[in-house]
Design an enzyme around this catalytic site. Structure first.
Site, PDB file in Angstrom:
ATOM      1  N   ARG A 242     -57.274 -21.773   9.071  1.00  0.00           N
ATOM      2  CA  ARG A 242     -55.826 -21.622   8.951  1.00  0.00           C
ATOM      3  C   ARG A 242     -55.239 -21.736  10.348  1.00  0.00           C
ATOM      4  O   ARG A 242     -55.849 -21.307  11.328  1.00  0.00           O
ATOM      5  CB  ARG A 242     -55.453 -20.258   8.351  1.00  0.00           C
ATOM      6  CG  ARG A 242     -55.732 -20.109   6.871  1.00  0.00           C
ATOM      7  CD  ARG A 242     -54.774 -20.925   6.012  1.00  0.00           C
ATOM      8  NE  ARG A 242     -54.990 -20.717   4.583  1.00  0.00           N
ATOM      9  CZ  ARG A 242     -55.696 -21.537   3.794  1.00  0.00           C
ATOM     10  NH1 ARG A 242     -56.256 -22.621   4.299  1.00  0.00           N
ATOM     11  NH2 ARG A 242     -55.825 -21.279   2.515  1.00  0.00           N
ATOM     12  N   GLU A 271     -46.503 -25.337   8.714  1.00  0.00           N
ATOM     13  CA  GLU A 271     -46.800 -26.552   7.940  1.00  0.00           C
ATOM     14  C   GLU A 271     -45.630 -26.887   7.029  1.00  0.00           C
ATOM     15  O   GLU A 271     -45.080 -25.970   6.411  1.00  0.00           O
ATOM     16  CB  GLU A 271     -48.070 -26.356   7.120  1.00  0.00           C
ATOM     17  CG  GLU A 271     -49.287 -26.179   8.019  1.00  0.00           C
ATOM     18  CD  GLU A 271     -50.590 -25.971   7.236  1.00  0.00           C
ATOM     19  OE1 GLU A 271     -50.566 -26.019   5.994  1.00  0.00           O
ATOM     20  OE2 GLU A 271     -51.611 -25.745   7.881  1.00  0.00           O
ATOM     21  N   HIS A 290     -53.290 -30.923   6.391  1.00  0.00           N
ATOM     22  CA  HIS A 290     -53.922 -29.905   5.515  1.00  0.00           C
ATOM     23  C   HIS A 290     -54.543 -30.561   4.278  1.00  0.00           C
ATOM     24  O   HIS A 290     -54.133 -30.314   3.150  1.00  0.00           O
ATOM     25  CB  HIS A 290     -52.892 -28.831   5.109  1.00  0.00           C
ATOM     26  CG  HIS A 290     -53.550 -27.555   4.653  1.00  0.00           C
ATOM     27  ND1 HIS A 290     -53.023 -26.316   4.884  1.00  0.00           N
ATOM     28  CD2 HIS A 290     -54.714 -27.334   3.991  1.00  0.00           C
ATOM     29  CE1 HIS A 290     -53.802 -25.389   4.374  1.00  0.00           C
ATOM     30  NE2 HIS A 290     -54.854 -25.988   3.824  1.00  0.00           N
TER      31      HIS A 290
HETATM   32  P1  NAP Z   1     -66.123 -17.478   2.972  1.00  0.00           P
HETATM   33  O1  NAP Z   1     -67.312 -17.968   2.218  1.00  0.00           O
HETATM   34  O2  NAP Z   1     -65.594 -16.117   2.666  1.00  0.00           O
HETATM   35  O3  NAP Z   1     -66.489 -17.589   4.531  1.00  0.00           O
HETATM   36  C1  NAP Z   1     -65.792 -16.943   5.524  1.00  0.00           C
HETATM   37  C2  NAP Z   1     -66.762 -16.591   6.636  1.00  0.00           C
HETATM   38  O4  NAP Z   1     -66.036 -16.000   7.705  1.00  0.00           O
HETATM   39  C3  NAP Z   1     -67.827 -15.550   6.228  1.00  0.00           C
HETATM   40  O5  NAP Z   1     -69.074 -15.983   6.710  1.00  0.00           O
HETATM   41  C4  NAP Z   1     -67.404 -14.281   6.940  1.00  0.00           C
HETATM   42  O6  NAP Z   1     -68.517 -13.464   7.303  1.00  0.00           O
HETATM   43  C5  NAP Z   1     -66.767 -14.861   8.165  1.00  0.00           C
HETATM   44  N1  NAP Z   1     -65.814 -13.970   8.815  1.00  0.00           N
HETATM   45  C6  NAP Z   1     -64.851 -13.209   8.258  1.00  0.00           C
HETATM   46  N2  NAP Z   1     -64.158 -12.569   9.212  1.00  0.00           N
HETATM   47  C7  NAP Z   1     -64.711 -12.954  10.398  1.00  0.00           C
HETATM   48  C8  NAP Z   1     -64.451 -12.654  11.745  1.00  0.00           C
HETATM   49  N3  NAP Z   1     -63.456 -11.796  12.074  1.00  0.00           N
HETATM   50  N4  NAP Z   1     -65.201 -13.241  12.710  1.00  0.00           N
HETATM   51  C9  NAP Z   1     -66.203 -14.087  12.382  1.00  0.00           C
HETATM   52  N5  NAP Z   1     -66.504 -14.406  11.103  1.00  0.00           N
HETATM   53  C10 NAP Z   1     -65.763 -13.842  10.147  1.00  0.00           C
HETATM   54  O7  NAP Z   1     -64.892 -18.466   2.792  1.00  0.00           O
HETATM   55  P2  NAP Z   1     -64.922 -20.057   2.616  1.00  0.00           P
HETATM   56  O8  NAP Z   1     -64.935 -20.409   1.190  1.00  0.00           O
HETATM   57  O9  NAP Z   1     -65.974 -20.611   3.516  1.00  0.00           O
HETATM   58  O10 NAP Z   1     -63.441 -20.405   3.178  1.00  0.00           O
HETATM   59  C11 NAP Z   1     -63.087 -20.049   4.503  1.00  0.00           C
HETATM   60  C12 NAP Z   1     -61.627 -20.318   4.758  1.00  0.00           C
HETATM   61  O11 NAP Z   1     -61.405 -21.707   4.885  1.00  0.00           O
HETATM   62  C13 NAP Z   1     -60.676 -19.899   3.636  1.00  0.00           C
HETATM   63  O12 NAP Z   1     -60.346 -18.522   3.698  1.00  0.00           O
HETATM   64  C14 NAP Z   1     -59.470 -20.796   3.846  1.00  0.00           C
HETATM   65  O13 NAP Z   1     -58.503 -20.139   4.625  1.00  0.00           O
HETATM   66  C15 NAP Z   1     -60.050 -21.970   4.614  1.00  0.00           C
HETATM   67  N6  NAP Z   1     -59.961 -23.207   3.831  1.00  0.00           N
HETATM   68  C16 NAP Z   1     -59.193 -24.227   4.305  1.00  0.00           C
HETATM   69  C17 NAP Z   1     -59.103 -25.409   3.595  1.00  0.00           C
HETATM   70  C18 NAP Z   1     -58.274 -26.556   4.096  1.00  0.00           C
HETATM   71  O14 NAP Z   1     -57.674 -27.247   3.285  1.00  0.00           O
HETATM   72  N7  NAP Z   1     -58.250 -26.813   5.388  1.00  0.00           N
HETATM   73  C19 NAP Z   1     -59.792 -25.565   2.384  1.00  0.00           C
HETATM   74  C20 NAP Z   1     -60.557 -24.509   1.938  1.00  0.00           C
HETATM   75  C21 NAP Z   1     -60.630 -23.327   2.679  1.00  0.00           C
HETATM   76  P3  NAP Z   1     -69.468 -12.794   6.152  1.00  0.00           P
HETATM   77  O15 NAP Z   1     -70.108 -13.923   5.426  1.00  0.00           O
HETATM   78  O16 NAP Z   1     -70.450 -12.023   6.919  1.00  0.00           O
HETATM   79  O17 NAP Z   1     -68.544 -11.989   5.293  1.00  0.00           O
END
Ligand code: NAP
Length: 338
Positions: A242, A271, A290
């Site tokens: 984000r 955005e 995005h």
């Molecule tokens: P996810 O599986 O929950 O992965 C998030 C990761 O971040 C987890 O490994 C978590 O650790 C880690 N984390 C959380 N807080 C942290 C911190 N303060 N410092 C370091 N690591 C931290 O989520 P995901 O499905 O991969 O998606 C991640 C994000 O990508 C979404 O929340 C969304 O905002 C973004 N996204 C963007 C797009 C786009 O169109 N550009 C598309 C999809 C998603 P743990 O595993 O240990 O809990």
């Protein structure tokens, strides 16, 4: 909740196909809004005030609107991120929130890798050179890029998407992988020889820093001027998380003065990206609007999962992806009088 099936009302907003709307109509009265703006906000609010379920992409919902949505039981967002929604108020009101993880993981990782490739090899800048008729002789050092293969890839947030980016890097491009996450990832360490670092360590060692954390209070401006100063001057930053995970003015400053080499950005603090943002025109920045999950196949799968989540929650078979599982359990228990 199951006994009330067919008496439900659903408000659906944006990006739902005819088939999805028909599936929703099998269990509920559906009010569909292609978009919500000033011209139809009153109609939207009137529908929301009677709705049991709300579904859509980029839902624009705040605490005051929730206060008027007294019947609302389920919010089903067509996204994995839910930082745009008022989670505390949703929880306080006992509303179930569902999202669409997993189905967008590989596509978003593809987007991250596209940005890695484009940033390292200066693809957009050099493609524009050809397009603008400026390719007049053999290109020289001033147009050389930087290798991708073999470079150290630092994943900030090695969750579903982060791990998928890491797999591409390690298995496809023989990149050593560093990662940060709230918890350690033994499978990544075993399968990809990934090594966990604290953020400062990762920033200091990585050639490409890729952001895939959720946005919340803890990750707001996680990459600020100090963090950027810890990166190698030769390094690139790629953000598919984000926009507000990065302090954007600090990033612009770091890119302008060569504190880091380049950036590939799919997400922005505001955005659409304002046209006068320096990020839109800097040669060492690749921007995409995005598009992390924006393929036909993946957006279809996300919408289908959001529909399944909502129908499952309302009809009692259970949502597939509950963000606030505890709220869901409490709501079900209360409905059963437990
Ligand atoms: P996810 O599986 O929950 O992965 C998030 C990761 O971040 C987890 O490994 C978590 O650790 C880690 N984390 C959380 N807080 C942290 C911190 N303060 N410092 C370091 N690591 C931290 O989520 P995901 O499905 O991969 O998606 C991640 C994000 O990508 C979404 O929340 C969304 O905002 C973004 N996204 C963007 C797009 C786009 O169109 N550009 C598309 C999809 C998603 P743990 O595993 O240990 O809990």
């Amino acid at each position: 909740m199951a006994e009330q099936t067919k008496t439900w009302r659903i408000v659906a907003v944006r990006r739902l196909s005819k088939a999805h709307l028909e599936a929703l109509s099998e269990v509920a009265e559906v009010d569909y809004f292609e978009n919500v703006d000033e011209s139809n906000r009153a109609d939207f609010m009137a529908a929301l005030s009677k709705a049991h379920g709300l579904i859509g992409g980029k839902l624009d919902l705040d605490e005051a609107m929730l206060a008027e949505a007294s019947a609302l039981q389920v919010v089903s967002t067509i996204s994995v991120g839910y930082d745009h929604l008022p989670l505390k108020a949703i929880n306080r009101r006992g509303i179930l929130l569902c999202n669409t993880p997993d189905v967008l993981t590989e596509t978003t990782a593809d987007t991250a890798f596209a940005l890695i490739m484009a940033t390292q090899r200066r693809l957009v800048e050099l493609a524009n050179l050809v397009r603008e008729g400026e390719w007049k002789t053999h290109i020289g050092r001033e147009h050389f890029g930087v290798d991708v293969h073999g470079k150290t890839l630092g994943i900030v947030g090695a969750g579903r998407i982060g791990a998928a980016i890491a797999r591409r890097g390690a298995l496809g491009f023989e990149m050593p992988i560093l990662y940060t996450a709230a918890s350690s990832k033994p499978a990544l360490e075993r399968d990809l020889r990934a090594q966990r670092r604290d953020l400062d360590g990762l920033l200091a060692e990585a050639d490409i820093v890729c952001l895939s954390v959720p946005y919340n209070d803890a990750t707001h401006h996680l990459i600020d001027a100090d963090a950027l100063a810890r990166m190698k001057p030769s390094a690139a930053l790629v953000n598919v998380a984000r926009g507000k995970v990065v302090d954007e003015p600090a990033l612009i400053e770091a890119l302008c003065c060569g504190r880091i080499r380049a950036a590939g950005l799919d997400v922005f603090a505001e955005e659409p990206l304002p046209a006068d943002s320096p990020l839109a025109t800097m040669d060492n920045v690749v921007t995409t609007p995005h598009i992390g999950s924006a393929t036909h196949e993946t957006r279809e799968a996300m919408a289908q999962l959001a529909v399944d989540n909502l129908v499952g929650a309302l009809t009692g078979s259970g949502p597939l992806n509950a963000v606030n599982e505890d709220v869901w359990r409490r709501t079900v228990a209360e409905a059963k009088g437990v």
